[in-house]
Write a protein that holds these residues in place. Structure first.
Motif, PDB file in Angstrom:
ATOM      1  N   MET A 111      -0.293   6.527   7.211  1.00 19.98           N
ATOM      2  CA  MET A 111      -1.380   7.225   7.478  1.00 19.98           C
ATOM      3  C   MET A 111      -2.784   6.841   7.016  1.00 19.98           C
ATOM      4  O   MET A 111      -3.624   7.121   7.628  1.00 19.98           O
ATOM      5  CB  MET A 111      -0.922   8.802   6.599  1.00 19.98           C
ATOM      6  CG  MET A 111       0.351   9.284   6.981  1.00 19.98           C
ATOM      7  SD  MET A 111       1.201   9.392   8.567  1.00 19.98           S
ATOM      8  CE  MET A 111       0.148  11.028   9.064  1.00 19.98           C
ATOM      9  N   GLN A 112      -2.802   6.203   6.134  1.00 21.06           N
ATOM     10  CA  GLN A 112      -3.865   5.492   5.577  1.00 21.06           C
ATOM     11  C   GLN A 112      -4.356   4.639   6.700  1.00 21.06           C
ATOM     12  O   GLN A 112      -5.759   4.232   6.757  1.00 21.06           O
ATOM     13  CB  GLN A 112      -3.532   4.669   4.159  1.00 21.06           C
ATOM     14  CG  GLN A 112      -4.790   4.146   3.612  1.00 21.06           C
ATOM     15  CD  GLN A 112      -5.983   5.333   3.063  1.00 21.06           C
ATOM     16  OE1 GLN A 112      -5.524   6.129   2.644  1.00 21.06           O
ATOM     17  NE2 GLN A 112      -7.294   4.939   3.205  1.00 21.06           N
ATOM     18  N   GLU A 113      -3.444   3.620   7.217  1.00 21.45           N
ATOM     19  CA  GLU A 113      -3.990   2.742   8.220  1.00 21.45           C
ATOM     20  C   GLU A 113      -4.526   3.498   9.602  1.00 21.45           C
ATOM     21  O   GLU A 113      -5.353   2.915  10.154  1.00 21.45           O
ATOM     22  CB  GLU A 113      -2.822   1.818   8.610  1.00 21.45           C
ATOM     23  CG  GLU A 113      -2.547   0.800   7.492  1.00 21.45           C
ATOM     24  CD  GLU A 113      -1.159  -0.069   7.831  1.00 21.45           C
ATOM     25  OE1 GLU A 113      -0.676   0.163   9.014  1.00 21.45           O
ATOM     26  OE2 GLU A 113      -0.771  -0.652   7.102  1.00 21.45           O
ATOM     27  N   TYR A 166      -4.372  14.839  12.376  1.00 21.66           N
ATOM     28  CA  TYR A 166      -3.537  13.884  13.036  1.00 21.66           C
ATOM     29  C   TYR A 166      -2.723  14.906  14.350  1.00 21.66           C
ATOM     30  O   TYR A 166      -2.536  15.958  14.157  1.00 21.66           O
ATOM     31  CB  TYR A 166      -2.356  13.618  12.049  1.00 21.66           C
ATOM     32  CG  TYR A 166      -2.846  12.781  10.978  1.00 21.66           C
ATOM     33  CD1 TYR A 166      -2.766  11.299  11.027  1.00 21.66           C
ATOM     34  CD2 TYR A 166      -2.806  13.408   9.664  1.00 21.66           C
ATOM     35  CE1 TYR A 166      -3.330  10.723  10.037  1.00 21.66           C
ATOM     36  CE2 TYR A 166      -3.376  12.566   8.441  1.00 21.66           C
ATOM     37  CZ  TYR A 166      -3.673  11.124   8.692  1.00 21.66           C
ATOM     38  OH  TYR A 166      -4.000  10.452   7.556  1.00 21.66           O
ATOM     39  N   SER A 172       2.851   7.206   3.622  1.00 25.20           N
ATOM     40  CA  SER A 172       1.502   7.311   3.135  1.00 25.20           C
ATOM     41  C   SER A 172       0.539   6.108   3.702  1.00 25.20           C
ATOM     42  O   SER A 172      -0.634   6.315   3.808  1.00 25.20           O
ATOM     43  CB  SER A 172       1.585   7.517   1.466  1.00 25.20           C
ATOM     44  OG  SER A 172       2.251   6.532   0.937  1.00 25.20           O
ATOM     45  N   HIS A 173       1.427   4.754   3.451  1.00 23.31           N
ATOM     46  CA  HIS A 173       0.554   3.745   4.049  1.00 23.31           C
ATOM     47  C   HIS A 173       0.064   3.806   5.322  1.00 23.31           C
ATOM     48  O   HIS A 173      -0.860   3.392   5.824  1.00 23.31           O
ATOM     49  CB  HIS A 173       1.293   2.624   3.500  1.00 23.31           C
ATOM     50  CG  HIS A 173       2.567   2.280   4.395  1.00 23.31           C
ATOM     51  ND1 HIS A 173       3.632   3.179   4.046  1.00 23.31           N
ATOM     52  CD2 HIS A 173       2.858   1.388   5.225  1.00 23.31           C
ATOM     53  CE1 HIS A 173       4.577   2.808   4.815  1.00 23.31           C
ATOM     54  NE2 HIS A 173       4.256   1.563   5.470  1.00 23.31           N
ATOM     55  N   ARG A 175      -5.911   6.225   9.471  1.00 22.89           N
ATOM     56  CA  ARG A 175      -7.358   6.866   9.248  1.00 22.89           C
ATOM     57  C   ARG A 175      -8.248   5.863   9.042  1.00 22.89           C
ATOM     58  O   ARG A 175      -9.376   5.960   9.497  1.00 22.89           O
ATOM     59  CB  ARG A 175      -7.267   7.851   7.642  1.00 22.89           C
ATOM     60  CG  ARG A 175      -6.425   8.979   7.664  1.00 22.89           C
ATOM     61  CD  ARG A 175      -6.842   9.821   6.404  1.00 22.89           C
ATOM     62  NE  ARG A 175      -6.719   8.878   5.220  1.00 22.89           N
ATOM     63  CZ  ARG A 175      -5.308   9.019   4.596  1.00 22.89           C
ATOM     64  NH1 ARG A 175      -4.401   9.960   5.275  1.00 22.89           N
ATOM     65  NH2 ARG A 175      -5.223   8.636   3.768  1.00 22.89           N
ATOM     66  N   ASN A 176      -7.980   4.343   8.625  1.00 21.02           N
ATOM     67  CA  ASN A 176      -8.710   3.377   8.543  1.00 21.02           C
ATOM     68  C   ASN A 176      -9.328   2.758   9.898  1.00 21.02           C
ATOM     69  O   ASN A 176     -10.125   1.741   9.837  1.00 21.02           O
ATOM     70  CB  ASN A 176      -8.587   2.506   7.311  1.00 21.02           C
ATOM     71  CG  ASN A 176      -8.484   3.196   5.870  1.00 21.02           C
ATOM     72  OD1 ASN A 176      -8.968   4.100   5.757  1.00 21.02           O
ATOM     73  ND2 ASN A 176      -7.743   2.665   4.998  1.00 21.02           N
ATOM     74  N   MET A 184      -4.583  16.648   6.986  1.00 20.08           N
ATOM     75  CA  MET A 184      -4.746  15.410   6.198  1.00 20.08           C
ATOM     76  C   MET A 184      -3.586  15.563   5.279  1.00 20.08           C
ATOM     77  O   MET A 184      -3.034  14.402   4.678  1.00 20.08           O
ATOM     78  CB  MET A 184      -5.977  14.987   5.480  1.00 20.08           C
ATOM     79  CG  MET A 184      -6.969  15.079   6.361  1.00 20.08           C
ATOM     80  SD  MET A 184      -7.254  13.867   7.754  1.00 20.08           S
ATOM     81  CE  MET A 184      -7.040  12.445   6.697  1.00 20.08           C
ATOM     82  N   ASN A 185      -3.075  16.565   4.744  1.00 22.12           N
ATOM     83  CA  ASN A 185      -1.868  16.516   3.708  1.00 22.12           C
ATOM     84  C   ASN A 185      -0.495  16.686   4.421  1.00 22.12           C
ATOM     85  O   ASN A 185       0.446  17.312   3.938  1.00 22.12           O
ATOM     86  CB  ASN A 185      -2.116  17.881   2.965  1.00 22.12           C
ATOM     87  CG  ASN A 185      -3.075  17.677   1.973  1.00 22.12           C
ATOM     88  OD1 ASN A 185      -3.566  16.454   1.419  1.00 22.12           O
ATOM     89  ND2 ASN A 185      -3.995  18.859   1.734  1.00 22.12           N
TER      90      ASN A 185
END
Length: 733
Positions: free
Chosen positions: A72-74, A116, A69-70, A76-77, A29-30
């Motif tokens: 990767m956030q999308e 990922y 970052s945005h 995950r969600n 995740m990092n």
């Protein structure tokens, strides 16, 4: 069974992961690399251990870093299934490679963490080919869109199918306005038939044609253009379209027209020019000559054409060598100009100014032009001007008065020796300075001069004389000058500068002031004698009655003592007034100046209190003796203290200090906080009848100054407006 199925799926995924032909990496995740397959290691050049030691994006080019970052956030969600991009990375060998990168998110069990999956493949060669293709397209686009020539494509029927952006610059039409149109609509009516034949000729498969004609611009004006067209063949060998390059030749046409006009102009200039004009070949044979040359030489053109180039018949033998040398240098390509004395056909003496110019054709000298002008009258005028100039410069340089020469910008351009001798500045210290920046103005005038520089320049620009002013020498000494000035004009009577002359009138001014002061002192003496005579009689009566009253009012003896003392001082003041008319004998003896000033303080304290003034008395010792006439010194001190009190109408502090100035001198300072005295008024203190008070006589300071000087002392006054005045009295012991 379900667990066994998961194990099989994991085994299949890992096999696909390790043996995939593309690079794959499992990232936490990092974004830290957990695992990477062999293909990924080959692509980046690093071992698995090296790659798993850092985050995946640590291997990207520094200038290609982006914030994902945005994204990767999308992932995950569940906002997106995957993400693809093209990105540059650094290979271990230092080279830059392009990778096609795909990222997806894997949701693991509640026990195992999520991760990922990064998939990437090398697209460097593809990107290089793409870049090369873009470069070729860009170059073609730049060639067509930025060409100064207009490029057009036409169908065989002449309809325009493409026009380059140069049409906007050349014709002021937009590309869309011309596309799909026929060119004949924009052609000058006289050129249309010619253009139709020209376009028809382009159907010849081998021919390349060029045609000049006129095209109408948007503003309705016609310009000259030149087109070169060529038929473009298709696979069958037929003309499929016509490619034309059109260039603006309006300026060239105008230049050709001007060239023709210039030829006519130079022909007229040559024929009718008042100077002598001729040309020769490199052997010195005349090839052309204007009528004025024929007239001057006294020979027809035909006769001149048969002679060698020289003025041998019209000049002294000593000039021949110089003339021939100058001609040879001009024939070698160097412009020559010289003067020589000769005689014309009538035998008159004259001076000629001759210019020999090489004639060049395609960079090669093929002959020599000659232009000769009779400058006899000019040379005579120049000699007269030089003589006049020498006389004027001698007059300026040897003038006993300082002379300043300014140009029209008010910059000092010349001074004479008298300026250096009078003011002390050398020429290199002053030349180039503007009038307002000259150091000769007193400090009190500098601000005014700089503020009113333009108005002052206008005044000084006219003729004037005898203006009196004060100026400062380099050593700080002030002098009085009489200033005069006049304009400097050229031969056209146009002003080119101005001259300012200073005459030192300091001694005359001082003599005048001494004379005026002597007259004032004489008047003051006569007035003082009259006043003293008129006051003495009533004072005698007052003094007698006070003595009678003293015996009756013994309880107030101290008051009567003070009154008697003051009457005596009045009598003494009357005696001092007589000093202005005739000197009197003074009786000097030792006195304690500290006690004298203490008595004066007691006497004037009531007056000070009434005016809200505090008198502070400071002495370095209780007793300081001086050799003096006590009553006169009292008069001086009372006068200075009363002046200080009157200078502080709103109240303030007056400090009287007594100190030892030197071994043989005592210093008495009177320091007030009054309104002060302006510098121009300070210089006039001590003049008879000059006063700064509304009801003053102007005699008080003058009498006090004389008393101090009669005691062998001196007085200095320092003052500043709105801050106060300090009077310093130095008396010998």
């Amino acid at each position: 069974m379900e667990k066994q199925g998961h194990v099989q799926m994991d085994s299949l995924f890992m096999q696909a992961f390790h043996y995939a032909p593309v690079g794959m990496a499992i990232v936490d995740m990092n974004i830290k690399v957990l695992q990477v397959n062999e293909a990924g290691c080959r692509l980046l050049g690093y071992t698995a251990e090296e790659l798993t030691a850092r985050t995946f994006f640590d291997y990207s080019c520094p200038d290609a870093e982006e914030d994902y970052s945005h994204i990767m956030q999308e992932l995950r969600n569940g906002g997106r299934d995957s993400f693809q991009t093209e990105k540059r990375f650094l290979h271990k060998n230092g080279s830059i490679i392009w990778l096609y990168l795909g990222i997806s998110f894997a949701k693991n069990s509640e026990i195992e963490p999520d991760f990922y999956i990064f998939q990437f493949k090398d697209i460097t060669k593809h990107k290089q080919g793409e870049k090369k293709l873009q470069k070729i397209c860009k170059e073609y686009e730049l060639l067509t869109e930025h060409s100064l020539d207009m490029i057009t494509k036409h169908l065989p029927n002449c309809e325009i199918t493409y026009v380059s952006k140069a049409c906007e610059l050349l014709l002021d039409y937009e590309q869309a306005e011309l596309t799909g149109k026929f060119p004949y609509h924009y052609i000058h009516p006289d050129d249309r038939e010619m253009l139709k034949k020209y376009m028809a000729s382009t159907m010849d498969k081998q021919a390349v044609h060029t045609l000049p004609y006129r095209i109408r611009r948007r503003d309705g004006e016609y310009g000259w253009f030149e087109s070169t067209a060529k038929g473009i063949l298709n696979e069958a060998g037929d003309v499929e379209e016509i490619l034309a390059f059109t260039r603006d030749i309006t300026k060239r046409k105008a230049a050709e027209r001007k060239l023709k006009e210039r030829e006519e102009y130079y022909k007229s200039l040559f024929e009718y020019h008042p100077d002598i004009i001729f040309s020769t070949d490199l052997q010195g044979n005349f090839t052309s000559a204007n009528p004025n040359f024929e007239k001057f030489m006294g020979s027809p053109k035909e006769a001149l054409m048969s002679k060698k180039f020289h003025f041998g018949l019209l000049t002294a033998p000593q000039h021949l060598q110089r003339i021939e040398t100058s001609f040879l240098k001009a024939a070698c390509g160097d412009v020559q100009r010289y003067e020589f004395d000769g005689i014309d056909k009538n035998g008159s003496l004259l001076t000629l100014d001759v210019l020999n110019i090489p004639i060049r054709v395609e960079g090669k000298v093929v002959g020599v032009y000659g232009v000769a002008r009779n400058i006899s009258e000019r040379k005579q005028n120049e000699n007269e001007i030089r003589s006049t100039k020498r006389q004027l410069e001698s007059f300026i340089e040897n003038n006993v008065d300082p002379v300043f020469i300014y140009n029209l910008e008010d910059k000092l351009v010349k001074i004479n020796k008298a300026v250096e001798a009078t003011y002390g500045w050398q020429s290199d210290e002053l030349l180039g300075l503007a009038l307002k920046d000259l150091p000769i103005f007193p400090k009190s005038d500098i601000e005014w001069v700089q503020r009113n520089a333009d108005d002052l320049a206008k005044v000084l620009g006219n003729t004037f004389k005898g203006l009196e002013a004060k100026r400062i020498k380099k050593d700080g000494t002030a002098i009085h000058v009489s200033v005069s000035g006049f304009q400097i004009v050229n031969e056209k009577n146009e002003q080119i500068g101005r001259a300012i002359i200073h005459r030192d009138v300091t001694e005359a001014k001082m003599a005048e002031e001494i004379l005026i002061n002597s007259e004032k002192l004489s008047i003051a003496g006569q007035l003082a004698a009259g006043i003293a005579h008129e006051i003495r009689n009533p004072m005698t009566a007052i003094k007698g009655f006070i003595q009678l009253l003293t015996s009756e009012f013994t309880s107030r003896k101290d008051y009567f003592d003070i009154i008697s003392s003051e009457i005596e001082r009045i009598e003494l003041i009357i005696s001092e007034l007589l000093l202005l008319s005739k000197p009197q004998e003074m009786k000097f003896h030792q006195a304690n100046i500290v006690s004298v000033l203490s008595e004066i303080k007691l006497l004037l304290e009531t007056q000070a209190i009434l005016n809200n003034v505090e008198i502070n008395f400071v002495s370095v010792a209780a007793r300081i003796d001086i050799y003096c006439e006590v009553n006169q010194i009292k008069q001086v001190c009372i006068n200075f203290i009363q002046n200080a009190i009157e200078a502080m109408p709103a109240g303030g502090k007056l400090t009287v200090e007594i100190s030892q100035a030197s071994e043989g001198e005592v210093l008495i300072r009177f320091i007030d906080q009054g309104c002060g005295i302006a510098p121009e008024m300070l210089q006039k203190l001590g003049e008879p009848f000059y006063t700064t008070k509304e009801h003053g006589t102007g005699l008080g300071f003058m009498v006090s100054k004389r008393i101090i000087e009669n005691h062998g002392g001196r007085v200095h006054v320092r003052s500043e407006l709105e801050k106060g005045t300090t009077i310093e009295v130095y008396l010998p012991r």
